[in-house]
Scaffold this motif. Structure first.
Motif, PDB file in Angstrom:
ATOM      1  N   SER A   1       0.823  -1.210   0.000  1.00 21.57           N
ATOM      2  CA  SER A   1       0.000   0.000   0.000  1.00 21.57           C
ATOM      3  C   SER A   1       0.857   1.260   0.000  1.00 21.57           C
ATOM      4  N   ALA A   2       2.034   1.221   0.669  1.00 23.52           N
ATOM      5  CA  ALA A   2       2.931   2.384   0.667  1.00 23.52           C
ATOM      6  C   ALA A   2       3.469   2.644  -0.728  1.00 23.52           C
TER       7      ALA A   2
ATOM      8  N   ASP B   1       2.041   1.726  -3.558  1.00 25.05           N
ATOM      9  CA  ASP B   1       0.912   2.226  -4.347  1.00 25.05           C
ATOM     10  C   ASP B   1       0.700   3.718  -4.115  1.00 25.05           C
ATOM     11  N   CYS B   2       0.897   4.154  -2.866  1.00 26.87           N
ATOM     12  CA  CYS B   2       0.776   5.582  -2.540  1.00 26.87           C
ATOM     13  C   CYS B   2       1.805   6.389  -3.319  1.00 26.87           C
TER      14      CYS B   2
ATOM     15  N   GLN C   1       0.943   6.672  -7.014  1.00 29.64           N
ATOM     16  CA  GLN C   1      -0.107   7.655  -7.265  1.00 29.64           C
ATOM     17  C   GLN C   1       0.476   9.064  -7.246  1.00 29.64           C
ATOM     18  N   CYS C   2       1.312   9.379  -6.242  1.00 31.01           N
ATOM     19  CA  CYS C   2       1.895  10.723  -6.161  1.00 31.01           C
ATOM     20  C   CYS C   2       3.050  10.708  -5.169  1.00 31.01           C
TER      21      CYS C   2
ATOM     22  N   GLN D   1       2.412  12.928  -2.080  1.00 33.63           N
ATOM     23  CA  GLN D   1       1.518  12.316  -1.105  1.00 33.63           C
ATOM     24  C   GLN D   1       2.277  11.297  -0.250  1.00 33.63           C
ATOM     25  N   PHE D   2       3.142  10.496  -0.884  1.00 29.58           N
ATOM     26  CA  PHE D   2       3.962   9.539  -0.144  1.00 29.58           C
ATOM     27  C   PHE D   2       4.880  10.261   0.829  1.00 29.58           C
TER      28      PHE D   2
ATOM     29  N   ARG E   1       2.691  11.513   3.769  1.00 25.22           N
ATOM     30  CA  ARG E   1       2.021  10.471   4.523  1.00 25.22           C
ATOM     31  C   ARG E   1       2.988   9.471   5.150  1.00 25.22           C
ATOM     32  N   ARG E   2       4.034   9.069   4.388  1.00 27.37           N
ATOM     33  CA  ARG E   2       4.920   8.005   4.849  1.00 27.37           C
ATOM     34  C   ARG E   2       6.258   8.513   5.380  1.00 27.37           C
TER      35      ARG E   2
ATOM     36  N   SER F   1      -0.282  -0.053  -9.905  1.00 25.50           N
ATOM     37  CA  SER F   1      -0.537  -0.524  -8.537  1.00 25.50           C
ATOM     38  C   SER F   1       0.175  -1.866  -8.399  1.00 25.50           C
TER      39      SER F   1
ATOM     40  N   CYS G   1      -7.043  14.018  -1.560  1.00 21.20           N
ATOM     41  CA  CYS G   1      -5.730  13.950  -0.915  1.00 21.20           C
ATOM     42  C   CYS G   1      -5.657  14.963   0.223  1.00 21.20           C
TER      43      CYS G   1
END
Length: 907
Positions: free
Chosen positions: A635-636, A638-639, A642-643, A646-647, A650-651, A793, A882
């Protein structure tokens, strides 16, 4: 006595002001210039002072202020006091005609406005009664209104107050009786017409001083002109027309483009040497243009003075103080109290520590009481704020006199408001904010005193009674912040424009129903009843007469420009529908010069270099990023796919979103948790879905403090229905099940991949099928299937890799199961007997899925380690969901990439 008349733009004001200058130059100080507004009086004083004349501040003043100087002992009924009297009268009398609407604030405001209108033209309850009796049946609501008016009038007289018309009548009587010992000449300028009470003042003035009046020639001033001629004024009409300005018409696509074009032209004029003070922007009324003009002129760096007032209740400082009192009256509900503490006016609201406090309180909502909040307050400033709020607790109980309550509330600003510490260098914007805050606090204190006067002196009342009166005072009071800057663009409505003649005028918003406006009939005193009043000798304006004022206002606004007049309107509204442009433009069609309008944007003061946008280049920071991502998940990745930005938020940074409000906690994530917990217990175990669902749903609600509500029940029923349907329709072949099975595998370069299988079905040949539950609709499942197939993904491919390496089973396929709305399936599988869902494929196809996911994973991990944080979303439709969409500057990143600086920045 002289009456100067004529159409607008014929030099009447120039002639009147020339006479004022002659008298001042001759050393004569016994004169007055009376005007309709305080800003016009200020403008005239400043104009004369800049020309070198020495004058007293009282030389130019408003007619109302001049009359008030004769009425120091007779206060006028204030707006808040009148509102409370209207409310009291409706409660006490409750006329049958008004009973169904008496509680509506809009009706009470209309009733108050009508009383103020009648009072302003000199009508009392006795005159209204006489008019009704002379024309019975012409005003059905008249008797009911009259009972209210008589009650309100008797009450304000009992309190020693008078209405506006009555006060002007009394001022006229005192002027006539006592004379004007210090005045020989009076000039009256800037009025579009004069009401009957204002004419009483003029009639009294002419008996003791020479009076010169300037009135424009239009139908609305005919009654005043006739009255002045009967008084013996000699009329002089202007005959020479002034020079017509060059008229430019701009038809912009939208209001935003229209305002942007105005800003561009202002800057063009300024670049050519024209001072900002020689330009003005005129609107018919504040809404809808003034908020947009404020934002646009500030964005373009154009200094501007706005000649508009705002309700005191809407000022940020007053909203803060009011919100604090409301929170106290509600028992310090934590959600309301937190909103108060977060406001910038509290001082603590600006602290970084307030974010942590905010998060902790929100996570435990709902709640109430200041004592519980103190347990979360670690910073001294936050504790001090809570203690200050605690002082208000004593107000909730007991009764005090209005004077005592006023004394308490006068301390509220000192107790709770925190001025931001000055920081150098000071900017005009900072000074404007401080001045606005200071004016708001002073006006708040004045409103407190007004509220105290609205209640009976010496009679103890509970706090909520006083607070109700104060809220009325705050709503009725208008606040206009003082702004003495000279070299600014003047933004004003058509009434304020009467004092100005400027080289460049922008007249915007020329649409039907904006300019001209169309006025509805008064809901309580309609035009038919007003006609009856006119037959009785009482002149009240009808809606038709107000509509007839619009052409005059338009011509007057146009006359304010000397060389250049720019007329503009937007062709389309926010929905894309075409607007109907003002009918006034058709009258000027032959003289208009059309010029194009185009979208503009401010030039960035310091544009970001392209090479600095996309990545983190510091070696130590990259090492820390690498260390944070030695353990990751599908999932990380995939994040990141996507962008990258955003990663990063978020991460890498691990930014935490603010906890949602209690009513919003049953979101899709919480609903997905319920689905996974129920399926983990029901699949293969044979437990009853209804019983398991009720247990797990209540457990989730308790864990997340989700309140019972209509929405909670609606979501509960949807979830239960979807789960029942899915379980009854789930026809996968019989197999051994592994549920909620975690896995972990080591990849090259020491990276550990972790995940969790929702469900693994193991068949007799030891091959296994991975099933991943998604509480999503069929359309979203199709998108996920497509992204997995295109390696946008990696979850599907990496799950198959984890199945083989971690659990030791040869993959038979990967299925995504959608539960929301209907049971839907997407995925791939080899030939599994009885399996009807998903896409049939060969072993090498599953191997290709794993290979593409692994390659995408390695590529993404490499970019993460190189510090890539470019906001470049794979699917920009997801940007609105987002949490970082407001800070990512995705547009700037696109420009940087187009400029060719992207790859170099990544190194």
């Amino acid at each position: 006595m002289l009456l100067l008349t004529g159409p607008q733009g014929f030099g009447k004001t120039h002639r009147l002001m020339s006479r004022v200058r002659e008298l001042l130059a001759a050393g004569q100080a016994d004169l007055r210039l009376l005007v309709p507004t305080a800003t016009m009086a200020e403008h005239r004083r400043n104009e004369l002072a800049r020309e070198g004349f020495v004058l007293r501040p009282t030389l130019a003043t408003t007619l109302a202020s001049f009359a008030n100087s004769w009425l120091q002992d007779v206060p006028q009924i204030a707006g808040a006091q009148l509102a409370l009297l209207v409310e009291k009268s409706l409660d006490a009398l409750s006329p049958a005609e008004f009973r169904s609407v008496r509680a509506f604030p809009g009706f009470r405001s209309s009733l108050q406005a009508l009383i103020e209108e009648l009072s302003s033209v000199g009508l009392g309850a006795a005159e209204v009664r006489a008019a009704i009796e002379q024309r019975p049946g012409r005003w059905p609501e008249g008797p009911a209104f009259l009972t209210i008016f008589e009650y309100v009038e008797s009450e304000w007289k009992r309190l020693g107050m008078l209405g506006r018309g009555e006060r002007l009548r009394l001022a006229a009587t005192r002027i006539r009786e006592k004379g004007l010992p210090d005045l020989r000449t009076v000039f009256i300028d800037g009025f579009f017409t004069l009401s009957e009470p204002e004419l009483w003042i003029v009639d009294a003035l002419r008996t003791h001083a020479g009076v010169t009046i300037n009135l424009p020639s239009w139908d609305g001033a005919a009654t005043a002109r006739a009255a002045l001629l009967r008084m013996g004024f000699e009329e002089e009409r202007g005959l020479e027309d002034g020079a017509e300005p060059r008229k430019i018409i701009l038809a912009a696509r939208t209001m935003e483009e229209e305002i942007g074009e105005i800003a561009r032209r202002v800057l063009t004029e300024a670049a050519a040497g024209r001072p900002f003070r020689e330009m003005g922007i005129v609107v018919r009324s504040a809404d809808p243009y003034v908020p947009a003009l404020r934002a646009a002129l500030e964005r373009f760096g154009i200094p501007a003075r706005f000649y508009f007032s705002e309700p005191l209740a809407g000022h940020s400082v007053v909203r803060y103080l009011s919100a604090a009192v409301e929170a106290m009256l509600k028992g310090w509900d934590h959600e309301d109290t937190l909103a108060v503490m977060r406001m910038a006016s509290s001082g603590a609201g600006r602290l970084p520590e307030m974010d942590r406090f905010d998060f902790e309180v929100r996570e435990r909502l709902p709640g109430s009481g200041l004592h519980a909040l103190r347990g979360f307050a670690r910073h001294p400033a936050i504790r001090r704020l809570i203690d200050a709020l605690g002082y208000l607790d004593s107000w909730r109980a007991g009764e005090r006199t209005p004077g005592d309550w006023a004394g308490e509330l006068n301390r509220l600003g000192e107790l709770l408001f925190h001025f931001q510490e000055p920081r150098e260098p000071f900017t005009p914007a900072m000074v404007a904010v401080w001045r606005s805050q200071s004016h708001a606090l002073r006006a708040f204190g004045e409103a407190v005193e007004e509220a105290g006067k609205a209640l009976e002196a010496g009679v103890a009342v509970p706090f909520d009674t006083f607070w109700h009166a104060l809220k009325e005072a705050l709503a009725q009071t208008q606040l206009q912040t003082e702004d003495r800057r000279r070299n600014v663009v003047h933004v004003m409505d058509v009434y304020e424009a009467r004092q100005w003649e400027l080289p460049v005028i922008f007249l915007c918003g020329l649409l039907e129903r904006q300019f001209p406006q169309y006025h509805p009939q008064n809901p309580i005193l309609p035009d038919q009843a007003r006609a009856a009043f006119r037959e009785a000798g009482i002149s009240l304006r009808t809606s038709a007469e107000r509509d007839a004022e619009e052409p005059f206002l338009f011509r007057f606004a146009c006359s304010r420009a000397t060389p250049t007049l720019v007329l503009s309107y937007p062709r389309f509204n926010e929905k894309g529908d075409e607007n109907l442009r003002s009918s006034f433009l058709e009258e000027l069609a032959a003289t208009l010069v059309a010029e194009p309008s185009r979208p503009v944007r401010p030039v960035a003061a310091a544009p970001f270099p392209a090479a600095r946008v996309p990545s983190i280049r510091d070696a130590q920071l990259r090492e820390r990023i690498d260390a944070k991502n030695t353990k990751t998940s599908p999932s990380a990745i995939d994040c990141f796919l996507q962008c990258a930005f955003q990663f990063f938020g978020r991460r890498t940074l691990g930014l935490k979103e603010p906890p949602v409000q209690p009513g919003e906690r049953l979101d899709l994530l919480a609903q997905g948790d319920v689905v996974h917990r129920v399926l983990a217990r029901c699949v293969g175990a044979g437990e009853n879905v209804d019983d398991v669902f009720e247990q797990e749903f209540r457990r989730i609600c308790a864990e997340r403090r989700i309140p019972d509500s209509y929405r909670t029940e609606a979501v509960r029923l949807d979830l239960l229905r979807d789960l029942r349907r899915f379980i009854s329709e789930c026809d996968l072949p019989a197999a051994k099940h592994l549920l909620e099975k975690p896995f972990e595998l080591e990849l090259p370069d020491g990276v550990v991949l972790r995940g969790r299988f929702d469900r693994v079905d193991i068949y007799p040949d030891d091959r296994a099928l991975v099933v991943d539950y998604k509480y999503s609709r069929a359309a979203n499942l199709r998108d996920r299937f497509k992204k997995t197939d295109e390696a946008k993904s990696v979850q599907g491919g990496l799950y198959l890799l984890g199945l083989k390496r971690s659990l030791g089973h040869e993959p038979a396929g990967m299925l995504f199961a959608g539960l929301r709305g209907e049971a839907s399936w997407r995925g791939w599988h080899v030939s599994v007997p009885g399996l009807r869902h998903g896409k049939r494929c060969a072993d090498e196809d599953l191997g290709g899925l794993v290979s593409k996911a692994t390659q995408a994973f390695e590529t993404a991990l490499g970019k993460i380690r190189r510090g890539r944080i470019l906001p470049e979303p794979e699917d920009d439709k997801l940007c609105e969901w987002c949490e970082y969409c407001d800070i990512c500057r995705v547009e700037s990143a696109a420009w940087s990439a187009a400029a060719g600086g992207l790859e170099e920045a990544e190194g």
